[in-house]
Design an enzyme around this catalytic site. Structure first.
Site, PDB file in Angstrom:
ATOM      1  N   ASN A   8       0.863  -1.188   0.000  1.00 34.96           N
ATOM      2  CA  ASN A   8       0.000   0.000   0.000  1.00 34.96           C
ATOM      3  C   ASN A   8       0.897   1.235   0.000  1.00 34.96           C
ATOM      4  OD1 ASN A   8      -1.833   2.031   0.478  1.00 34.96           O
ATOM      5  ND2 ASN A   8      -2.321   1.394   2.577  1.00 34.96           N
ATOM      6  N   LYS A  10       0.034   4.286  -0.278  1.00 33.76           N
ATOM      7  CA  LYS A  10      -0.607   5.481   0.300  1.00 33.76           C
ATOM      8  C   LYS A  10      -0.397   6.676  -0.653  1.00 33.76           C
ATOM      9  CE  LYS A  10      -0.078   3.351   4.730  1.00 33.76           C
ATOM     10  NZ  LYS A  10      -0.045   3.467   6.166  1.00 33.76           N
ATOM     11  N   HIS A  86      -9.680   1.337   4.584  1.00 35.29           N
ATOM     12  CA  HIS A  86      -8.396   1.482   5.294  1.00 35.29           C
ATOM     13  C   HIS A  86      -8.587   2.413   6.492  1.00 35.29           C
ATOM     14  CE1 HIS A  86      -4.294   2.658   6.204  1.00 35.29           C
ATOM     15  NE2 HIS A  86      -3.940   1.516   5.639  1.00 35.29           N
ATOM     16  N   GLU A  88      -6.895   4.764   7.616  1.00 36.52           N
ATOM     17  CA  GLU A  88      -6.651   6.197   7.346  1.00 36.52           C
ATOM     18  C   GLU A  88      -7.868   6.833   6.682  1.00 36.52           C
ATOM     19  OE1 GLU A  88      -2.901   5.611   5.384  1.00 36.52           O
ATOM     20  OE2 GLU A  88      -2.011   5.118   7.323  1.00 36.52           O
ATOM     21  N   GLU A 152      -5.623  -4.908  10.447  1.00 35.34           N
ATOM     22  CA  GLU A 152      -4.602  -3.899  10.695  1.00 35.34           C
ATOM     23  C   GLU A 152      -4.912  -3.176  11.998  1.00 35.34           C
ATOM     24  OE1 GLU A 152      -2.536  -2.648   6.805  1.00 35.34           O
ATOM     25  OE2 GLU A 152      -4.330  -1.445   6.989  1.00 35.34           O
ATOM     26  N   GLY A 158       2.185   2.312  10.744  1.00 40.66           N
ATOM     27  CA  GLY A 158       3.145   3.408  10.594  1.00 40.66           C
ATOM     28  C   GLY A 158       3.814   3.816  11.895  1.00 40.66           C
ATOM     29  N   SER A 188       3.159  -2.115  10.301  1.00 37.72           N
ATOM     30  CA  SER A 188       4.605  -2.154  10.520  1.00 37.72           C
ATOM     31  C   SER A 188       5.244  -3.502  10.167  1.00 37.72           C
ATOM     32  CB  SER A 188       4.946  -1.747  11.956  1.00 37.72           C
ATOM     33  OG  SER A 188       4.506  -0.422  12.210  1.00 37.72           O
TER      34      SER A 188
HETATM   35  P1  PGA Z   1       2.633   0.311   7.639  1.00 32.56           P
HETATM   36  O1  PGA Z   1       1.194   0.536   6.966  1.00 32.56           O
HETATM   37  O2  PGA Z   1       3.183  -0.982   7.093  1.00 32.56           O
HETATM   38  O3  PGA Z   1       3.435   1.513   7.229  1.00 32.56           O
HETATM   39  O4  PGA Z   1       2.417   0.241   9.117  1.00 32.56           O
HETATM   40  C1  PGA Z   1       0.313  -0.526   6.757  1.00 32.56           C
HETATM   41  C2  PGA Z   1      -0.973  -0.029   6.152  1.00 32.56           C
HETATM   42  O5  PGA Z   1      -1.416   1.087   6.493  1.00 32.56           O
HETATM   43  O6  PGA Z   1      -1.597  -0.710   5.312  1.00 32.56           O
END
Ligand code: PGA
Length: 231
Positions: A8, A10, A86, A88, A152, A158, A188
């Site tokens: 992803n 983003k 997601h 976010e 997640e 993140g 992560s």
């Molecule tokens: P990350 O993000 O691996 O940077 O923690 C995962 C995601 O948001 O899908």
């Protein structure tokens, strides 16, 4: 079964960087690999033959929905699927269980693959509400052979904090008891922790954010997945 690794991106990598990444990246045989670039770079990411998913998709076929993209438009471009729900999107753009469900349903109907994201916040985990939250978020999804769920935990996205393999396994087993779908772990994931997470019996792959932006670290995670797919 092949382990699925989805990157992803983003809001990173415009068209030029997408081309650069895709030229340098070769998906290792044995793993299923998907990348999810921003809309502006979908076409460039597809030019190297990689499987490409969008990061969101609207439920209407067309209409006055500024800033949105429909399943038909993605299919016309050659995109194979989309992430929906997601955290976010839920956190910053008002996405809910209901909008996530509508997006997933329409995209699946239209022929796209879907990665539907679920996961508890840190406060919800501390209040011991993880199970209730996952039950609620999963309850709006219906089984489909192109539907994949991504677990997640919001506190692990993140942040460098990762769920322990046991925590991930427990959440994945719960999700699978509610819905027949492969479940990816996200939050992560890095080359250093990919193996222990992907080795859990109910972890079917990973949704990778930060570590998917770098060719070497994404390749290392995909190689781990390929090795585990063969074993
Ligand atoms: P990350 O993000 O691996 O940077 O923690 C995962 C995601 O948001 O899908």
């Amino acid at each position: 079964m092949s382990v699925l690794i989805a990157g992803n991106w983003k809001m990173y990598k415009g068209p030029a960087e997408a081309i650069e990444f895709c030229r340098a990246f070769a998906a290792p045989a044995g793993a299923d690999v998907v990348v999810c670039p921003p809309y502006a770079s979908l076409r460039e990411a597809m030019s190297s033959g990689l499987t490409v998913y969008a990061q969101n998709v609207h439920w209407a076929e067309e209409g006055a929905f500024t800033g949105e993209v429909s399943a038909g438009m993605l299919l016309e471009l050659g995109v194979a699927g989309s992430i929906v729900g997601h955290s976010e999107r839920r956190q910053h753009f008002g996405e809910t269980d209901e909008t996530t469900a509508r997006r997933a349903e329409r995209a699946l109907e239209a022929g796209l693959g879907v990665i539907a994201c679920v996961g508890e916040t840190e406060a919800e985990r501390e209040r011991d509400e993880t199970e209730d939250v996952l039950r609620r978020q999963v309850s709006v999804l219906s089984p489909h052979d192109r539907l994949v769920v991504a677990y997640e935990p919001v506190w692990a996205i993140g942040t460098g904090k990762t769920a322990t393999p046991q925590m991930a396994q427990e959440a994945h087993a719960l999700i699978k008891s509610l819905l027949a779908a492969p479940v990816l772990y996200g939050g992560s994931v890095k080359p250093e922790n990919a193996e222990e997470l992907l080795s859990q019996p109910d972890v079917d792959g990973a949704l990778v954010g930060g570590a998917s932006l770098d060719v070497d670290s994404f390749t290392a995670i995909c190689e781990t997945a390929a090795r585990l797919s063969r074993s």
